[in-house]
Enzyme design. Structure first.
Site, short mmCIF file in Angstrom:
data_model
loop_
_atom_site.label_atom_id
_atom_site.label_comp_id
_atom_site.label_asym_id
_atom_site.label_seq_id
_atom_site.Cartn_x
_atom_site.Cartn_y
_atom_site.Cartn_z
CB CYS A 57 22.21 36.83 18.50
SG CYS A 57 21.37 37.07 20.08
CG HIS A 90 18.09 46.31 14.63
ND1 HIS A 90 17.46 45.64 15.66
CD2 HIS A 90 19.20 45.59 14.34
CE1 HIS A 90 18.17 44.57 15.98
NE2 HIS A 90 19.23 44.52 15.20
CD GLU A 110 15.91 38.83 18.89
OE1 GLU A 110 16.98 38.31 18.57
OE2 GLU A 110 15.54 38.97 20.08
CB CYS A 162 17.27 42.46 20.81
SG CYS A 162 18.01 42.31 19.17
N GLY A 180 19.74 44.99 18.83
CA GLY A 180 18.71 46.01 18.96
C GLY A 180 19.11 47.12 19.91
#
Length: 274
Positions: free
Chosen positions: A77, A155, A202, A211, A214
């Site tokens: 993350c 993703h 997410e 994110c 992301g």
């Protein structure tokens, strides 16, 4: 005597997690803790739980584990990584402005931007993007045409004028058979050659304010398809991240803020009810 766990809530662009310093305390069941604590009505409320610990390998200084709000463990993350950098420095656990952080996606380099003892922002070397079987585009197997890119986690980026469809389509697409390990979904709209408005579904948490991986995936997809250059501002619900895909090393560099929200304690017995 009831055992208590100390925690800190932090956020990066509104992507909020509960942080536990595991160097002086232990959680036996982090999956249950993530579910119980993340509940925004019955718990603290968050997108998940992050554990900060010593690194078990000499190649890194510290380590992180991250559990989504549904208890599933995530690989990486970006927003949490920035928060960890701020936490470690401002809580006196390191005086280094470069930190090697071990994640399930490998070691990530954090560059802290410090002014008068405060970490104002953090740049994370997110590594190289990985494309599906050498092909960025997935077949259109019943989902909207998009761009698949991995930043250590999967993703699928969809460029569309209707980014608010994230609410209606996010969960279905996360679990689509095209993604056997489930997937993070981004709906992105160009607002200029260097600005991209993005909304995120997410994996394991649903709609989040931001994110980090992301944002990186969105910037890569935009550059790869000629929609943008190698530097982009990714504007999400909770704030903006600066993303650079450098030609010199093919790495993605993400820069953005991190913030403390509050500290607290919770009785350990309540973690075991989830």
């Amino acid at each position: 005597m009831t055992e208590k766990i100390r925690f800190t809530k932090m956020h990066g662009c509104g992507n909020d997690y509960i942080y536990i310093n595991m160097m002086d305390q232990v959680i036996a069941n982090p999956q249950a803790a993530a579910i119980a604590w993340s509940d925004r009505h019955k718990g603290i409320g968050s997108d998940g739980l992050v554990l900060i610990d010593h690194s078990p390998v000499p190649e890194a200084d510290f380590s992180m584990r991250i559990f989504n709000a549904d208890g599933s463990e995530a690989m990486m993350c970006g927003n949490a990584s920035r928060c960890i950098g701020k936490y470690l420095y401002e809580r006196g656990l390191t005086d280094q402005e470069e930190i090697r952080l071990l994640t399930l996606s490998g070691v990530k380099m954090l560059q802290l931007h410090v002014s008068n003892g405060t970490v104002e922002s953090v740049t994370v070397d997110m590594g190289e993007p990985v494309f599906e079987d050498g092909n960025l585009f997935l077949p259109n197997r019943g989902v909207d045409k998009g761009v698949f890119v991995s930043m250590g986690n999967p993703h699928y980026v969809i460029f569309t004028s209707d980014i608010d469809q994230v609410a209606a389509k996010g969960r279905t697409m996360e679990y689509h058979p095209a993604f056997p390990q489930r997937c993070n979904i981004e709906f992105a709209r160009l607002e200029g050659h260097h600005s991209i408005r993005t909304r995120v579904w997410e994996r394991g948490s649903g709609i989040t304010m931001a994110c980090g991986t992301g944002a990186c995936a969105t910037a890569v997809a935009a550059a790869y398809t000629g929609r943008a250059g190698r530097k982009s501002e990714i504007v999400m619900d909770g704030g903006t991240l600066s993303i650079e895909w450098r030609e010199t090393d093919n790495h993605i560099y993400m820069t953005g803020p991190a913030a403390f929200v509050f500290d607290g304690e919770l009785e350990i017995s309540k973690l075991q009810t989830a």
